[in-house]
Each structure stands twice: as C-alpha cells, then as structure tokens.
Design an enzyme around this catalytic site. Structure first.
Site, mmCIF file in Angstrom:
data_model
loop_
_atom_site.group_PDB
_atom_site.id
_atom_site.type_symbol
_atom_site.label_atom_id
_atom_site.label_comp_id
_atom_site.label_asym_id
_atom_site.label_seq_id
_atom_site.Cartn_x
_atom_site.Cartn_y
_atom_site.Cartn_z
ATOM 1 N N HIS A 39 -1.677 12.975 -10.613
ATOM 2 C CA HIS A 39 -0.606 13.970 -10.644
ATOM 3 C C HIS A 39 0.481 13.672 -9.619
ATOM 4 O O HIS A 39 1.680 13.716 -9.924
ATOM 5 C CB HIS A 39 -1.189 15.373 -10.391
ATOM 6 C CG HIS A 39 -0.138 16.430 -10.300
ATOM 7 N ND1 HIS A 39 0.385 16.845 -9.098
ATOM 8 C CD2 HIS A 39 0.517 17.108 -11.263
ATOM 9 C CE1 HIS A 39 1.308 17.756 -9.334
ATOM 10 N NE2 HIS A 39 1.405 17.938 -10.635
ATOM 11 N N CYS A 92 14.185 -25.768 -4.748
ATOM 12 C CA CYS A 92 13.500 -24.490 -4.505
ATOM 13 C C CYS A 92 13.325 -24.224 -3.017
ATOM 14 O O CYS A 92 12.627 -23.293 -2.629
ATOM 15 C CB CYS A 92 12.144 -24.475 -5.201
ATOM 16 S SG CYS A 92 11.004 -25.753 -4.624
#
Length: 803
Positions: A415, A749
């Site tokens: 919840h 990279c």
C-alpha cells in the site's frame, strides 16, 4: 437468467457500463465476455448497479442524513473526519435494505450457486466505485473487500458494509482531493465466486514496470495465502519480471514469506495469519510455468484495453487453477510525460541510518515523525517524513502531506508503495528496522535516486533536480551509446536517447548481486573459514549447487540490462576485476595472488585460459549462453578486456566456442577492448579475429604514458594522465584508420568523452562509429557532437566549392 435494474451478471456487462457498475465490475464483465473465450480464467459473478445504490440511499432517507453529516466538514481535521465518517457508516450498516433490492441480490446469489453447482457458495464481495480508475483518480484500496462470504444473510450484510466503505475517512478525503462531490459517484458491489487462494497463492501483476515506466516488462508479485498481507506490507512478495518480446522470465527474486493469511472459520475475525514452516518460507509462491501463464494473460489484457494494466490474480489451492480477479488501468507511470527526463541528485551525502527498497526516483527531506499506530495520525504535520511499520488505506490523509515515507515492511506493490508512487512522494519500504533506528524529531533525507536500494541519511541534505526536454533532440550521425553496470537502473536509463549499450560491466553484477568469488562457490565443500561459509550459506539459500547461484544471478543481471535496450546492441565486457578486487569478494583471498601493481597484473584475457581461473570463466560463458539462447536476448554481444596478444585472443575464443559461444553463430559478435598500445600496433591482426574495437581510454592513457591510474599522486594532479595527451590521440587516430580499412566497428567506452566534450568532438572528427557515455553526460555530449558534426558538414561544403 435474472434481469432487472438492480443486478447485472458479468456476461451482461462490458467496459461501457462503468457508470452503472463502476470500473472494477465493468472490467470484469468486459473480460468475461471478450477474453474468457481466448483462454483467460475469471470466476463468474454479478454486480449491483448504481441505480441500486441510489435507490437504497433515497428510499431509506440515508442520502439526506449523510448530507447533513458532511456539512462544513474539513477533511484536514483528521479527528473530526474520522468521527463523522464513523457516524455515516454506522447509519448505513444499521439501515434495512429495501425488500425488492434484497430479494434481487439473494436470487442472483442463488442462481450463481446453481450455475457453479454449489449448495452454499462462498463468494468475494468487492466494492466498485462508478468514478473508479478515472485518468487522475485510481480509487485503489479506497473501498472495502469482504472474502469468503457464505449464505444470504452474510451476503446482504457484506453489501451494506461495502456501501458504507464509500464513506471512510480516507475515501472522503480522497474525493475532496480529486474534487469529486460526495454524491458524484455511486457504489456497485461485485459478488464473485471465491477462489481458495488461502490454500494457494495470490498477487498482483503490472504490464508496465511500476518504478521506471518501462513498457516491455511485466512485473508479477506473489505471496502464499490471501493477498492482504502484500497490500499491508506484512510480507515481502516474490518478484518476477517477464520480458514481453520474448515472453521469458528475465528476473526472479524469492523473498522470505514467514506467514500467510487464511480464513478463520468460526473465529471472531474472518481471517488470520498462520506461520509458514521455515523450510517453505523461501519456496516460490508460483512455479515458472504459472508465472508465464499469468504474463500471457497480462499481455492479452493489455492488448485488449490498449494500455498498461494493474491486475490481481489468485491461485486456487484446491484445484491448482489460476484466475484473474481484477484488472484496472495503471494510472501512474502510463500518465507520465516521457519527453521530460527528470533527475534527482544529492549535492552531498552523510551517514546512512537505514536502507530498503526505493519507490520512484525522487529525494525528500524533513523532520521524522514516528507513528506506529493509525490512531496517532492526527499528530502528523505537513512536510514531515512519515516513519512507520507499514501503512494501509486509513493512513492516506497524512501520506499525501508527507515529504517522504519510510516503512519497516513491504515490497514494491504494498500500500505505501502504491500510494506514494501515485502522489509522487519518495518512499523506502522493507527497511526492517528504520522505525527503531530513526529518532522522532530527527532531520533526515530520504533518497530514492540511487537505484533499487533507497537510503535514509542523517540531516536535511541539499539536492538538485535536473529536467531535460528531449522532445526536439536530434540524433547525431555518430552513435551515442551508454555505459551501465547496475541492472536496477537499466529500465530507467533506457529512456535516455541512445543507440544501445557500449559497455556493460560484469564486475558490477558480480560485486553487488553475487558478492562471492566464483571459485569459492565452485569449491564450496573445501571452504574451511567458518565465517566465509556462513556468509556463502546466507546468500545462496535454496542452492544445493552453489555454482548455480553464480550463473543464475549473473543471468538475471545481464538479462535486465539486455532487455532494457532490446533490440539495440548491448556489449558486455567479460569480467575485468584485478587481483585485489577479486580478493575482496567473499572467499576470494584464498584464490588470488598478491600483486604490487594489479593494474598491469593478472587480469582480463590472461585469466580466462589460466587453469587456475578457467572453471570460473566457464560459469560466465554458461550465463551468457543462457541469456542469448534460452532467454532470446541475442542483442547481447561480448567484449574481451585486456587482451595483450593475438594468441590470447584466439585462446579465449576457443574456450568460448567450447562452451557454446562461437563467434558468428546466432549473430554473436565478439569485440576486443583497445586499451593496450599492442592492440593498436597490431590492429590489422586483431581485425582478423574480432568484430570490432572499443577504446578503453583510461587504461590506454596509463599504459601509453606509463602512469598507474590507481596510484593517484602528483602526475595526475599535474594533468599528465589526461586522455587528451597527443600520444594517446595519435594512437586513437591510427586505430580508427585500421578499423575502417578492415570494415570493423570502432567505438570508445572510456571516461574521456564523458568528462571532456572537446575530446568527444575530436573523436567525431576522426570518424569514430560510436561513443559510449555515462548516463548523466549523454544529453550534454550529444549536443556538443551535433554541433561539431554540423561544423564538419559546413566546412566540407565550403571546400567542395573549390574542388
């Protein structure tokens, strides 16, 4: 078949009937009529109508009484809100249902019992508001559900209780927030054949990732017994991700489920929690086959409604059959504007007080208010951080005024997580003990901006919010790829404009998700250190073959990243730990030599064919093969790091082929890191055995200039180790020329392009195919590259005028 203005059976309903029976019941009717014939299983049932609701209130005089009770109500006054709410609900429950309405409900119940050939049918009685699941209002959890109701008397009482739940404090407060009149909606009651999930399992399924909004994944959470324990956060559920394009499970995390909720026959309360045997707590609540069946249904429901869906399911423990028991539109992630990239970032950090599962990606700060019982919520002030054990719908009046929420219990579909996600409030669930560690009145910062794990820091820390509009961002000719290591961030990172992943680091997965040296797992029976063995046992619960733990966790991490960017290339670099880094893994010291300079020691390719490490490398190969072949993620490519010689490159590929990874088969491409001067000096020969290069500018710089990049010191302070050094740039120029000559791909990279936009511009000028960047620099570097490409195009145009 009973037909009247009070009752509609599912087969009579469609999604067009929301105004009559609410979103929940209309959706069940729609699916019952359209999708059951396609294989979906839905328990049969019926619904009371909006007309029936209004008839009840009008004929009993309740409508006027409720209006009087709501006059001049201030929903921010929590005490007064709850007081008036209780009065209204009591009036509704004490009122008699009109005889004709009661008769219609009992006759429909009798017919449902006859249809299912059950004398005293057990049913679930659920509320369905007629404004339910409006674009800006989900009403999720606002009204009540009553399970295992048997007999006509119990049913009629449950119907009144459902109607009364429309006037709980939380529901009244929610309607005021959404500017919905108290009588602007009606309540339909759904009565559905009960599924015995108390003897089986239950859960929720989202056809979109609830945290990132990634649409190619289906998220499934499941627990044993009734689902209320998941909503309340009492039990952390098992979590599965299924990748829609391949319909394969790409992630499976089993959590400890110590209790389950079952029916309390003959007890004062309708349900109770009973303990689960210790040996069964880590067992999966669903089989893989059941997970895939649910995913298939989820995809079917999403395709029917043409939007992401929030779905509840139940597994009947008596028949072992799965059922869909609810489906409603997902109203949070699917409503977001994905052309605006929002990034929260702490300006500094402090001591971590507690950690747990993050919900969302925001940061909030304020004074902690420890509230452990809902009766104390009137002590909460706007802007405070709610710290509690767990929440339920009764807490919502204060949740919406909190700057952040921290709970001891719960998973990503409890919840607290659902409501905070809808409200856009940072929330950390499942901390286990935050309520004991955080003092009331203490200033804290709650950060959900650092991946799946959220952190509670001491003090109110400064943070920045960066918003980038990518609507009109153009795509450069040079491919812009991303460097990534954390699987938890893959889905959210995929929204950044990109051409795939140029560097996915296995080390991050091994270090953060596996944590154990692979050889310690392979040689588990030879571990003599008790503390090491205890830690290995803790992490590998459920694995008899400890090496399988390494493979499974590696597969999961790689699959999450490969799926996030599918079908774009995702280039995984084989493990590139240095000896000191491998030694720091659990059980690693026994298998690693001590080196004075690990940066240029036993690392990369030289490990893979060494008899000492070969069994560990074979585990990596098994994992890669499984991701590509079993999970269908053939966009995964492989890159070999720190390959010193041509002979090493050949040896590594021979071992890979022996383990089912043969270059060229099933589209497998194998790249090599260009980070040693030898890779460039012998580029023509490396081109013969690899599909391309990825420049590791950090290592290339240290080996070109003779600087250990781990040591720091005056050379680095003086800027000698900068990638922009002329010698490094000449090597890069030569590699790009060689790669172009042999029609091989070449990218970069390393850190350089992320740190220095002018270095990125230099790479563009040289004609590099791709530049892989850290996620936070993609936008700024893309803009710099676009500018440089435009300048190059203009200069070439001017030159063409003279030649």
């Amino acid at each position: 078949m009973l037909k009247n203005k009070f009752i509609k059976f599912y087969k009579e309903l469609s999604i067009k009937d929301v105004s009559q029976v609410g979103g929940k019941n209309a959706s069940l009717g729609e699916m019952y009529g359209q999708l059951v014939k396609k294989g979906l299983k839905i328990p049969n049932g019926f619904a009371t109508t909006a007309y029936a609701y209004n008839y009840f209130l009008e004929s009993t005089g309740l409508k006027k009484q409720i209006k009087d009770a709501l006059k001049k109500l201030d929903v921010k006054n929590v005490v007064e809100l709850e007081k008036r709410s209780a009065v209204i609900r009591d009036m509704i429950i004490k009122a008699e249902l009109p005889k004709d309405l009661a008769r219609a409900i009992t006759q429909a119940y009798q017919q449902l019992s006859a249809d299912t050939k059950t004398k005293k049918l057990s049913v679930a009685v659920r509320s369905s508001a007629t404004a339910e699941d409006a674009p800006d209002a989900s009403f999720a959890g606002q009204q009540e559900t009553f399970l295992h109701i048997t007999g006509e008397k119990e049913l009629l009482l449950a119907v009144k209780k459902c109607i009364a739940s429309l006037f709980t404090g939380r529901s009244l407060s929610y309607r005021v927030d959404k500017k919905i009149d108290a009588f602007g909606i009606a309540l339909s009651v759904g009565v559905q054949k009960m599924v015995r999930s108390d003897l089986g399992s239950s859960g929720v399924m989202f056809t979109i990732d609830t945290e990132s909004g990634f649409r190619n994944a289906i998220l499934i959470n499941a627990i044993f017994g009734l689902g209320e324990n998941m909503v309340q956060g009492r039990v952390n559920p098992d979590e599965y991700y299924v990748f829609k394009p391949t319909m394969k499970i790409i992630s499976k995390n089993l959590n400890k489920k110590d209790v389950k909720m079952v029916y309390n026959f003959g007890g004062a309360r309708p349900v109770k929690n009973i303990p689960i045997a210790k040996n069964d707590q880590i067992k999966p609540a669903l089989t893989d086959k059941q997970v895939l069946q649910l995913a298939k249904w989820g995809k079917l429901i999403e395709e029917h409604y043409k939007r992401p869906m929030d779905i509840e399911f139940a597994l009947d423990g008596e028949t072992n059959e799965l059922y869909i028991i609810q489906a409603r539109p997902e109203t949070v992630q699917s409503a977001k504007n994905w052309q605006i990239i929002e990034k929260y970032k702490l300006s500094k950090k402090s001591k971590v007080i507690a950690s747990g599962q993050s919900v969302g990606n925001r940061i909030g700060a304020g004074v902690a208010n420890r509230i452990m019982n809902v009766k104390d919520i009137n002590n909460f002030k706007p802007g405070q951080v709610l710290v509690t054990y767990m929440t339920d719908p009764d807490w919502e009046p204060i949740m919406k005024i909190a700057s952040a929420i921290v709970t001891d219990k719960g998973g990503r579909t409890c919840h607290a997580a659902i409501v905070s996600r809808e409200l856009g409030i940072p929330c950390i669930v499942g901390t286990e003990n935050a309520s004991k560690k955080i003092a009331a009145g203490e200033a804290i910062t709650v950060s959900c901006a650092e991946g799946e794990e959220g952190f509670v820091y001491e003090g109110k820390l400064p943070f920045k919010v960066e918003k980038t509009d990518i609507k009109d961002l153009k795509k450069p000719k040079t491919k812009i790829m991303i460097n990534i290591g954390e699987p938890d961030l893959a889905f959210s990172t995929s929204f950044i404009p990109n051409d795939g992943v140029g560097l996915a680091r296995l080390e991050f997965i091994i270090n953060n998700y596996i944590k154990i040296h692979p050889l310690a797992l392979i040689n588990y029976n030879q571990i003599t250190d008790r503390s090491v063995k205890k830690e290995v046992d803790r992490l590998t619960v459920g694995y008899k073959d400890k090496a399988e733990y390494f493979v499974d966790r590696l597969v999961q991490g790689m699959a999450m990243i490969a799926a996030a960017f599918y079908p774009k290339d995702v280039i995984f670099r084989l493990s590139d730990f240095k000896t000191n880094e491998y030694a720091s893994l659990i059980g690693g010291k026994e298998y690693e030599p001590r080196e004075d300079n690990p940066m240029i020691g036993w690392r990369g390719a030289s490990r893979y064919y060494s008899p000492k490490f070969l069994p560990a490398f074979q585990l990596e190969c098994r994992a890669i093969k499984k991701v590509r072949e079993e999970l269908g993620l053939i966009n995964l490519k492989v890159m070999v790091p720190f390959c010193r010689t041509i002979e090493e490159g050949k040896k590594v590929q021979e071992i890979m082929a022996q383990n089912g990874l043969r270059r060229g088969e099933n589209g497998l491409e194998v790249y090599v890191m260009a980070e040693i001067p030898a890779n460039i000096i012998l580029a023509d020969k490396f081109c013969q055995i690899f599909d391309g290069f990825s420049i590791g500018s950090n290592d290339l710089t240290q080996l070109t200039l003779g600087i250990d990049r781990d040591s720091g010191g005056t050379l680095q302070v003086a800027g000698v180790s900068n990638e922009k050094n002329e010698a490094v740039k000449i090597l890069i120029q030569n590699l790009i020329k060689a790669a172009k000559k042999h029609h091989r791909k070449v990218g970069i990279c390393g850190q350089g392009p992320s740190d220095f936009p002018d270095f990125a511009q230099f790479l563009v000028e040289e004609g590099i195919d791709s530049i892989s960047l850290n996620p936070d620099t993609v936008i700024s570097t893309t803009l710099a590259i676009l500018k440089r490409e435009k300048e190059i195009k203009r200069s070439r145009g001017i030159l063409s005028l003279f030649f």
